[in-house]
Write a protein that holds these residues in place. Sequence first.
Motif, PDB file in Angstrom:
ATOM      1  N   THR A  79     103.132  55.153  68.702  1.00  0.00           N
ATOM      2  CA  THR A  79     102.724  54.320  67.568  1.00  0.00           C
ATOM      3  C   THR A  79     102.133  55.124  66.427  1.00  0.00           C
ATOM      4  N   SER A  80     101.621  56.334  66.739  1.00  0.00           N
ATOM      5  CA  SER A  80     101.067  57.160  65.664  1.00  0.00           C
ATOM      6  C   SER A  80     101.025  58.623  66.067  1.00  0.00           C
ATOM      7  N   GLU A  81     101.057  59.463  65.041  1.00  0.00           N
ATOM      8  CA  GLU A  81     100.852  60.895  65.190  1.00  0.00           C
ATOM      9  C   GLU A  81      99.848  61.315  64.140  1.00  0.00           C
ATOM     10  N   SER A  82      99.008  62.292  64.490  1.00  0.00           N
ATOM     11  CA  SER A  82      98.052  62.786  63.495  1.00  0.00           C
ATOM     12  C   SER A  82      97.913  64.298  63.596  1.00  0.00           C
ATOM     13  N   TRP A  83      97.595  64.891  62.463  1.00  0.00           N
ATOM     14  CA  TRP A  83      97.342  66.320  62.331  1.00  0.00           C
ATOM     15  C   TRP A  83      95.918  66.472  61.841  1.00  0.00           C
ATOM     16  N   ASN A  84      95.149  67.330  62.485  1.00  0.00           N
ATOM     17  CA  ASN A  84      93.734  67.463  62.160  1.00  0.00           C
ATOM     18  C   ASN A  84      93.401  68.916  61.873  1.00  0.00           C
ATOM     19  N   TYR A  85      92.752  69.123  60.750  1.00  0.00           N
ATOM     20  CA  TYR A  85      92.504  70.452  60.212  1.00  0.00           C
ATOM     21  C   TYR A  85      91.007  70.730  60.114  1.00  0.00           C
ATOM     22  N   VAL A  86      90.678  72.008  59.967  1.00  0.00           N
ATOM     23  CA  VAL A  86      89.311  72.415  59.664  1.00  0.00           C
ATOM     24  C   VAL A  86      89.353  73.209  58.368  1.00  0.00           C
ATOM     25  N   VAL A  87      88.298  73.056  57.561  1.00  0.00           N
ATOM     26  CA  VAL A  87      88.190  73.802  56.305  1.00  0.00           C
ATOM     27  C   VAL A  87      86.715  73.955  55.953  1.00  0.00           C
ATOM     28  N   ASP A  88      86.381  75.098  55.385  1.00  0.00           N
ATOM     29  CA  ASP A  88      85.047  75.309  54.829  1.00  0.00           C
ATOM     30  C   ASP A  88      85.126  75.003  53.341  1.00  0.00           C
ATOM     31  N   VAL A  89      84.276  74.088  52.863  1.00  0.00           N
ATOM     32  CA  VAL A  89      84.286  73.723  51.443  1.00  0.00           C
ATOM     33  C   VAL A  89      83.237  74.535  50.692  1.00  0.00           C
ATOM     34  N   GLN A  90      83.466  74.691  49.402  1.00  0.00           N
ATOM     35  CA  GLN A  90      82.570  75.496  48.563  1.00  0.00           C
ATOM     36  C   GLN A  90      81.494  74.674  47.870  1.00  0.00           C
ATOM     37  N   ASP A  91      81.736  73.382  47.724  1.00  0.00           N
ATOM     38  CA  ASP A  91      80.796  72.487  47.035  1.00  0.00           C
ATOM     39  C   ASP A  91      80.485  71.331  47.975  1.00  0.00           C
ATOM     40  N   ALA A  92      79.221  71.089  48.257  1.00  0.00           N
ATOM     41  CA  ALA A  92      78.805  70.073  49.226  1.00  0.00           C
ATOM     42  C   ALA A  92      78.570  68.699  48.616  1.00  0.00           C
ATOM     43  N   THR A  93      78.942  68.512  47.361  1.00  0.00           N
ATOM     44  CA  THR A  93      78.660  67.262  46.655  1.00  0.00           C
ATOM     45  C   THR A  93      79.645  66.170  47.055  1.00  0.00           C
ATOM     46  N   PHE A  94      79.110  65.037  47.490  1.00  0.00           N
ATOM     47  CA  PHE A  94      79.950  63.890  47.839  1.00  0.00           C
ATOM     48  C   PHE A  94      80.185  63.013  46.613  1.00  0.00           C
ATOM     49  N   ALA A  95      81.388  62.469  46.503  1.00  0.00           N
ATOM     50  CA  ALA A  95      81.754  61.523  45.444  1.00  0.00           C
ATOM     51  C   ALA A  95      82.888  60.660  45.982  1.00  0.00           C
ATOM     52  N   ILE A  96      82.549  59.587  46.669  1.00  0.00           N
ATOM     53  CA  ILE A  96      83.544  58.721  47.314  1.00  0.00           C
ATOM     54  C   ILE A  96      84.377  58.014  46.252  1.00  0.00           C
ATOM     55  N   ASP A  97      85.703  58.074  46.426  1.00  0.00           N
ATOM     56  CA  ASP A  97      86.645  57.383  45.543  1.00  0.00           C
ATOM     57  C   ASP A  97      87.780  56.844  46.412  1.00  0.00           C
ATOM     58  N   ASP A  98      87.415  56.051  47.409  1.00  0.00           N
ATOM     59  CA  ASP A  98      88.357  55.558  48.407  1.00  0.00           C
ATOM     60  C   ASP A  98      89.129  54.355  47.884  1.00  0.00           C
ATOM     61  N   PRO A  99      90.439  54.503  47.618  1.00  0.00           N
ATOM     62  CA  PRO A  99      91.209  53.370  47.091  1.00  0.00           C
ATOM     63  C   PRO A  99      91.333  52.222  48.087  1.00  0.00           C
ATOM     64  N   ASP A 100      91.172  52.505  49.387  1.00  0.00           N
ATOM     65  CA  ASP A 100      91.251  51.452  50.399  1.00  0.00           C
ATOM     66  C   ASP A 100      89.954  50.661  50.514  1.00  0.00           C
ATOM     67  N   GLY A 101      88.859  51.228  50.028  1.00  0.00           N
ATOM     68  CA  GLY A 101      87.575  50.539  50.069  1.00  0.00           C
ATOM     69  C   GLY A 101      86.951  50.456  51.448  1.00  0.00           C
ATOM     70  N   THR A 102      87.401  51.276  52.399  1.00  0.00           N
ATOM     71  CA  THR A 102      86.832  51.206  53.747  1.00  0.00           C
ATOM     72  C   THR A 102      85.677  52.178  53.948  1.00  0.00           C
ATOM     73  N   VAL A 103      85.566  53.191  53.095  1.00  0.00           N
ATOM     74  CA  VAL A 103      84.496  54.180  53.230  1.00  0.00           C
ATOM     75  C   VAL A 103      83.288  53.728  52.411  1.00  0.00           C
ATOM     76  N   THR A 104      82.139  53.634  53.086  1.00  0.00           N
ATOM     77  CA  THR A 104      80.932  53.142  52.415  1.00  0.00           C
ATOM     78  C   THR A 104      79.867  54.215  52.216  1.00  0.00           C
ATOM     79  N   ASP A 105      80.013  55.366  52.910  1.00  0.00           N
ATOM     80  CA  ASP A 105      79.006  56.418  52.805  1.00  0.00           C
ATOM     81  C   ASP A 105      79.618  57.729  53.279  1.00  0.00           C
TER      82      ASP A 105
END
Length: 154
Positions: A79-105
């Motif tokens: 029914t589903s397949e997923s690929w999961n990655y790891v990455v180190d980010v350079q900027d820790a600033t959060f700015a949610i812009d979820d078009p689905d509206g399911t992410v609240t924090d």
Amino acid sequence: MGRYAGVVARYGGLVALVQDQYEAWDAPYWNLPSGAVEEGESPAAGAVRELREESGLLAVETDLALVWTTRAVVDGRVTSESWNYVVDVQDATFAIDDPDGTVTDARWFSAEDAVRQLRELPYPPIAVPAIDYLTYGARPQDWTFTSDDGNWSW
């Protein structure tokens, strides 16, 4: 069949989690930034896009490292397949812009606290591999989860 991608985003020893409220779940839960891979999009491109939309964190495909894949099989059908990655980010600033509206924090967690939060997730194909990775580190794996009666095995 659904195609999904997720990201273990790290910054200074911390892990980014987003609070999701899925229709099928009874409450919001903390989860890795993840979502559907769009038509014509590679899993890595989908992971970068979902990370940006759900958390505001930025990454480029070439910086991603694939750490696990997951396949969900329900009543004998994939029914589903997923690929999961790891990455180190350079900027820790959060700015949610979820078009689905399911992410609240979105927040940073120590690996131990992230594992505690992920243990609450009601969907083992998402939770178990993420907990394994955060607990034991990089050991690339292909996970298969099977459900014939509503209960999952792997």
